[in-house]
Design a protein around this motif. Structure first.
Motif, mmCIF file in Angstrom:
data_model
loop_
_atom_site.group_PDB
_atom_site.id
_atom_site.type_symbol
_atom_site.label_atom_id
_atom_site.label_comp_id
_atom_site.label_asym_id
_atom_site.label_seq_id
_atom_site.Cartn_x
_atom_site.Cartn_y
_atom_site.Cartn_z
ATOM 1 N N SER A 31 0.846 -1.191 0.000
ATOM 2 C CA SER A 31 0.000 0.000 0.000
ATOM 3 C C SER A 31 0.887 1.249 0.000
ATOM 4 O O SER A 31 2.086 1.171 0.316
ATOM 5 C CB SER A 31 -0.918 0.016 1.230
ATOM 6 O OG SER A 31 -0.146 0.126 2.418
ATOM 7 N N PRO A 32 0.319 2.418 -0.349
ATOM 8 C CA PRO A 32 1.096 3.659 -0.245
ATOM 9 C C PRO A 32 1.536 3.980 1.178
ATOM 10 O O PRO A 32 2.603 4.559 1.378
ATOM 11 C CB PRO A 32 0.124 4.722 -0.784
ATOM 12 C CG PRO A 32 -0.833 3.977 -1.635
ATOM 13 C CD PRO A 32 -0.987 2.635 -0.995
ATOM 14 N N GLU A 33 0.710 3.614 2.181
ATOM 15 C CA GLU A 33 1.125 3.856 3.565
ATOM 16 C C GLU A 33 2.388 3.084 3.903
ATOM 17 O O GLU A 33 3.277 3.585 4.625
ATOM 18 C CB GLU A 33 0.003 3.454 4.532
ATOM 19 C CG GLU A 33 -1.237 4.322 4.440
ATOM 20 C CD GLU A 33 -2.258 3.783 3.451
ATOM 21 O OE1 GLU A 33 -1.844 3.031 2.531
ATOM 22 O OE2 GLU A 33 -3.441 4.118 3.590
ATOM 23 N N ALA A 34 2.522 1.868 3.382
ATOM 24 C CA ALA A 34 3.733 1.075 3.624
ATOM 25 C C ALA A 34 4.953 1.732 2.974
ATOM 26 O O ALA A 34 6.052 1.684 3.542
ATOM 27 C CB ALA A 34 3.539 -0.339 3.098
ATOM 28 N N ALA A 35 4.759 2.338 1.802
ATOM 29 C CA ALA A 35 5.873 3.038 1.150
ATOM 30 C C ALA A 35 6.316 4.244 1.973
ATOM 31 O O ALA A 35 7.514 4.521 2.095
ATOM 32 C CB ALA A 35 5.462 3.465 -0.254
ATOM 33 N N ARG A 36 5.374 4.982 2.560
ATOM 34 C CA ARG A 36 5.729 6.141 3.376
ATOM 35 C C ARG A 36 6.463 5.717 4.632
ATOM 36 O O ARG A 36 7.459 6.342 5.033
ATOM 37 C CB ARG A 36 4.474 6.939 3.721
ATOM 38 C CG ARG A 36 4.752 8.214 4.479
ATOM 39 C CD ARG A 36 3.478 9.010 4.671
ATOM 40 N NE ARG A 36 2.499 8.292 5.487
ATOM 41 C CZ ARG A 36 1.266 8.712 5.730
ATOM 42 N NH1 ARG A 36 0.841 9.871 5.211
ATOM 43 N NH2 ARG A 36 0.436 8.012 6.480
ATOM 44 N N LEU A 37 5.999 4.654 5.262
ATOM 45 C CA LEU A 37 6.683 4.169 6.465
ATOM 46 C C LEU A 37 8.103 3.696 6.135
ATOM 47 O O LEU A 37 9.027 3.899 6.926
ATOM 48 C CB LEU A 37 5.879 3.035 7.092
ATOM 49 C CG LEU A 37 4.562 3.422 7.759
ATOM 50 C CD1 LEU A 37 3.814 2.180 8.227
ATOM 51 C CD2 LEU A 37 4.799 4.387 8.914
ATOM 52 N N LEU A 38 8.277 3.062 4.990
ATOM 53 C CA LEU A 38 9.610 2.610 4.598
ATOM 54 C C LEU A 38 10.547 3.797 4.379
ATOM 55 O O LEU A 38 11.710 3.759 4.790
ATOM 56 C CB LEU A 38 9.503 1.768 3.328
ATOM 57 C CG LEU A 38 10.828 1.260 2.737
ATOM 58 C CD1 LEU A 38 11.528 0.322 3.713
ATOM 59 C CD2 LEU A 38 10.587 0.570 1.405
ATOM 60 N N LEU A 39 10.041 4.866 3.753
ATOM 61 C CA LEU A 39 10.876 6.046 3.518
ATOM 62 C C LEU A 39 11.224 6.747 4.823
ATOM 63 O O LEU A 39 12.359 7.221 5.013
ATOM 64 C CB LEU A 39 10.151 7.000 2.573
ATOM 65 C CG LEU A 39 10.915 8.254 2.151
ATOM 66 C CD1 LEU A 39 12.174 7.887 1.372
ATOM 67 C CD2 LEU A 39 10.023 9.167 1.319
ATOM 68 N N LEU A 40 10.271 6.822 5.743
ATOM 69 C CA LEU A 40 10.523 7.489 7.014
ATOM 70 C C LEU A 40 11.506 6.727 7.887
ATOM 71 O O LEU A 40 12.070 7.292 8.831
ATOM 72 C CB LEU A 40 9.204 7.676 7.772
ATOM 73 C CG LEU A 40 8.222 8.689 7.174
ATOM 74 C CD1 LEU A 40 6.933 8.725 7.981
ATOM 75 C CD2 LEU A 40 8.852 10.079 7.126
ATOM 76 N N SER A 41 11.718 5.458 7.589
ATOM 77 C CA SER A 41 12.705 4.699 8.367
ATOM 78 C C SER A 41 14.137 5.123 8.042
ATOM 79 O O SER A 41 15.067 4.773 8.783
ATOM 80 C CB SER A 41 12.537 3.199 8.107
ATOM 81 O OG SER A 41 12.826 2.896 6.743
ATOM 82 N N TYR A 42 14.325 5.883 6.959
ATOM 83 C CA TYR A 42 15.662 6.332 6.565
ATOM 84 C C TYR A 42 15.891 7.818 6.842
ATOM 85 O O TYR A 42 17.044 8.264 6.790
ATOM 86 C CB TYR A 42 15.887 6.084 5.067
ATOM 87 C CG TYR A 42 15.878 4.631 4.669
ATOM 88 C CD1 TYR A 42 16.990 3.823 4.889
ATOM 89 C CD2 TYR A 42 14.758 4.063 4.071
ATOM 90 C CE1 TYR A 42 16.988 2.486 4.513
ATOM 91 C CE2 TYR A 42 14.748 2.732 3.689
ATOM 92 C CZ TYR A 42 15.865 1.949 3.911
ATOM 93 O OH TYR A 42 15.858 0.622 3.546
ATOM 94 N N ILE A 43 14.849 8.610 7.078
ATOM 95 C CA ILE A 43 15.004 10.057 7.182
ATOM 96 C C ILE A 43 14.314 10.567 8.437
ATOM 97 O O ILE A 43 13.508 9.854 9.067
ATOM 98 C CB ILE A 43 14.417 10.782 5.951
ATOM 99 C CG1 ILE A 43 12.905 10.566 5.894
ATOM 100 C CG2 ILE A 43 15.097 10.337 4.670
ATOM 101 C CD1 ILE A 43 12.214 11.341 4.792
ATOM 102 N N ASP A 44 14.638 11.806 8.763
ATOM 103 C CA ASP A 44 13.925 12.538 9.801
ATOM 104 C C ASP A 44 13.685 13.943 9.305
ATOM 105 O O ASP A 44 13.923 14.245 8.128
ATOM 106 C CB ASP A 44 14.699 12.523 11.128
ATOM 107 C CG ASP A 44 16.107 13.074 10.988
ATOM 108 O OD1 ASP A 44 16.386 13.784 9.980
ATOM 109 O OD2 ASP A 44 16.940 12.805 11.853
ATOM 110 N N SER A 45 13.245 14.814 10.173
ATOM 111 C CA SER A 45 12.898 16.170 9.742
ATOM 112 C C SER A 45 14.112 16.981 9.299
ATOM 113 O O SER A 45 13.970 17.976 8.595
ATOM 114 C CB SER A 45 12.164 16.897 10.876
ATOM 115 O OG SER A 45 13.006 17.003 12.022
#
Length: 734
Positions: free
Chosen positions: A592-606
């Motif tokens: 799902s798109p939510e899974a893609a967002r969670l995967l990206l956030l695991s590498y970055i922060d604000s």
């Protein structure tokens, strides 16, 4: 009563020769003629030619000075022989003969001297009578021969060239064989000594160009009077002479002045006087050394353009190679990878200024989402097609009657953009004012489209309606401004982001997400995404995702963030295309798109910089509000300002000399890895330029670059926190 004149009684009727009978009631010609002699009328053969030759030779030998004896038989042959071998008495009693005037360019062969194989036919002491060719001489041709054979004689010592098919004078009509010439006593036509002169005249060089004068050239519409144009042209020419120090070619300097004045007269007719004066003043302020340096740069630029044109290859109207080199190595900035990461801090866009570029700064509230949901319910699924502007209905699930996802049938559209045709400098060029589509070069309104899609599609851009599908989130981290100590901390990682979209029943959704590490270009995330709504169109021409990719995809497995290399030698070429084996490699798919967002956030922060081109579309599709943005669409603004933006393809071709996103007859779509890496390479180009400027100053480290105040032009800021060069680059004070 009609009586025929005796003048025509001895001339045979032409109808007898052609048809064998005459139907004229009162014919003027004679019909009581014996049949023609076989030796004359029959086609010439070796036997008949020999017989005729013996007869003529016998008659000539037995005759006197008055002429040969009259042969018996056909009166026509007798008349021809008498005219050719007539004496002075015949000339006095007969009719006066007409002589053809010979032109000065034609030389001739004498009738009194015989060349090789030739025969003397006229006595040099007596003028020649008018003669007529026989059928043997003319070979059956009806074309009349020359009226006179009096020609200048060729000296006996002069060597006569062999006869040719293209003769002059007498032989220009027909080339006479030697056998026929012996019978008819006709000279063999041979080229005279003037052939060489005629050939020389035909191959002579063209006339030299007329010398140029200081006189304005004619133009379709004159921008000023002749006296004003002449005065300005004289001043311009004077400056050209001064800049060349009087050592150049006078004609070349005249040509330069005339070309410049003509160009201004055609292209700047309304401001001709001001434009000419401006050029003259600019030349007056230019020194000779500066002018020579400028001309040298122009010559180098012209050579580069010619080299680019030479390398251009077009296949079926599509440019496949126009001088771009995709295989060259990445840029060398002169900084280490850690220093390049630190330099990103001074290219970040202010968070408050991103709103005008379409970025959603904060997630919509619940009240706004409720308003959007009520509007969607009231619309009943009716939308406007994003391609053909047709109204169609999207169904929740599928239509029960036929199982369709949307109504309206097929969508016919143009996938290219409508642009104005290139302008021409000609005053007579047609200007119909119609735009052309870049996909098929058809005029707007000429056809409904050049591509057919199975369904109509639509796109949602409003933040509250996007949030009604699934809500936005902010990148985890502190929201307050960074302190001075935090600003000095080194940046450990940065990613280049690019997302591909498809059309579904919920609008435009994610279909692929790619993130690469900066500046190395290593892949961090590259996965397909299963959208929330039913797929109407994969948008394969641009997304590069085809049905086989979705069908063959396996569940995606994450990978760790790659380590930053210590030297630029291990950087990946940003525009390198994968091999044939790698292109068939299957990508993993996320549920799902939510899974893609969670995967990206695991590498970055604000605080992690996200780099890319037009990132507002990617972040809106991810429903992500991020504060640390470096957008190449902002760093390289369009020369006419918003809402126009430069395309990534154009920026890469202009600044990097690479070619990406090639649209052909069988498109393969965009490669999101290449797009992400090329966006990062454009940012590295800016860092390289700033590092080169820094070397001209003393002291300071690579982190000592500070932002320059916004450049104001025409009362508006072109950018916030950066200064824009003429070519769209960014200048940072060192």
């Amino acid at each position: 009563m009609f009586r025929p004149l005796p003048l025509w009684q001895h001339i045979s009727c032409p109808a007898l020769e052609t048809r064998g009978s005459c139907t004229v009631t009162h014919c003027l010609f004679s019909h009581n003629l014996p049949p023609p002699a076989p030796s004359v009328l029959v086609s010439p053969t070796p036997t008949t030619l020999a017989a005729d030759s013996s007869t003529l030779e016998t008659s000539n030998n037995t005759g006197t000075n008055e002429g040969p004896s009259t042969p018996s038989g056909d009166p026509r042959l007798r008349k021809i022989v008498e005219s050719n071998f007539g004496s002075s008495s015949n000339d006095e009693g007969g009719r006066k003969t007409k002589r053809r005037k010979l032109s000065d360019d034609e030389d001739s062969v004498s009738s009194g001297s015989a060349g090789k194989g030739g025969v003397s036919i006229v006595n040099s002491s007596a003028p020649a009578n008018k003669r007529t060719k026989t059928k043997i001489e003319t070979g059956g041709s009806v074309a009349a021969g020359p009226r006179s054979i009096l020609k200048k004689s060729v000296p006996a010592t002069q060597k006569v060239p062999p006869p040719t098919s293209k003769a002059i004078g007498l032989s220009s009509r027909i080339a006479v064989p030697e056998e026929v010439a012996k019978i008819s006593r006709m000279p063999i036509s041979r080229p005279s000594t003037s052939v060489a002169s005629l050939q020389t005249s035909t191959t002579a060089t063209t006339k030299p160009e007329k010398p140029l004068t200081l006189n304005p050239r004619l133009v379709p519409i004159s921008p000023a009077t002749h006296s004003i144009r002449l005065q300005l042209l004289t001043l311009l020419h004077k400056e050209y002479v001064r800049l060349h120090e009087g050592k150049g070619d006078s004609q070349n300097m005249l040509r330069l002045a005339l070309d410049e004045e003509e160009k201004v007269a055609k292209e700047m007719r309304s401001i001709y006087t001001q434009a000419m004066k401006k050029r003259i003043v600019r030349f007056q302020k230019t020194s000779v050394a500066d002018y020579q340096r400028e001309q040298e740069e122009k010559r180098k630029q012209t050579a580069r353009e010619e080299e680019e044109k030479r390398r251009t290859m077009t296949v079926h109207g599509v440019i496949m190679d126009n001088g771009m080199v995709n295989s060259k190595a990445p840029l060398v900035t002169g900084l280490s990878p850690a220093e390049e990461l630190i330099a990103l801090r001074f290219l970040l866009q202010p968070w408050e200024a991103l709103g005008k570029y379409g970025y959603i700064l904060e997630p919509p509230t619940l009240e706004e989402i409720g308003v959007a949901e009520r509007g969607i319910k009231a619309a009943g699924g009716w939308e406007s097609c994003d391609r053909c502007n047709s109204r169609f209905q999207v169904f929740d699930g599928r239509r029960e009657s036929d199982g369709q996802l949307a109504s309206g049938g097929e969508c016919v559209y143009h996938w290219g953009r409508a642009i104005w045709p290139p302008k021409t400098n000609s005053a007579f060029a047609p200007s119909d004012g119609d735009k052309l589509f870049t996909c098929c070069r058809q005029k707007v309104g000429q056809s409904p489209g050049c591509v057919t899609c199975e369904n109509h599609v639509y796109k949602v851009s409003e933040a509250k309606r996007l949030a009604a599908i699934w809500q936005f989130v902010e990148t985890p981290g502190l929201r307050q401004p960074a302190t001075e100590d935090e600003a000095k901390k080194p940046i450990k990682r940065a990613i280049c982001l690019d997302c591909e979209m498809c059309y579904t029943t919920l609008g435009m959704e994610l279909i692929r997400v790619t993130a690469t590490a900066f500046p190395s270009g290593e892949v961090v995330v590259d996965a397909l995404i299963r959208p929330r709504g039913g797929i109407l169109d994969l948008n394969s021409r641009f997304s590069g995702v085809f049905p086989k990719h979705i069908m063959n995809a396996q569940p995606y497995s994450s990978r760790p963030y790659p380590q930053t290399p210590t030297s630029p030698g291990s950087f990946i070429n940003p525009s390198s295309t994968p091999s044939s084996d790698a292109s068939e490699e299957t990508l993993g798919i996320l549920p799902s798109p939510e899974a893609a967002r969670l995967l990206l956030l695991s590498y970055i922060d604000s605080k992690t910089p996200i780099l890319g081109h037009a990132l507002e579309n990617d972040l809106n599709a991810l429903r992500l509000c991020h504060r640390t943005i470096i957008d190449t669409a902002i760093l390289f603004p369009h020369q006419r300002g918003l809402p126009l933006r430069n395309k990534l393809k154009w920026l890469v071709e202009k600044h990097l000399g690479r070619m990406i996103q090639v649209d052909g007859n069988s498109p393969q779509g965009h490669d999101s890895k290449i797009d992400a890496r090329c966006a990062g390479e454009l940012i590295r180009l800016i860092i390289k330029e700033e590092a080169a400027k820094k070397k001209r100053f003393e002291g300071g480290a690579a982190t000592g670059m500070v932002k320059k105040k916004p450049l104001k032009r025409k009362g508006k800021d072109l950018d916030q926190g950066t200064d824009v060069d003429k070519d769209g680059g960014v200048r940072l004070k060192v």
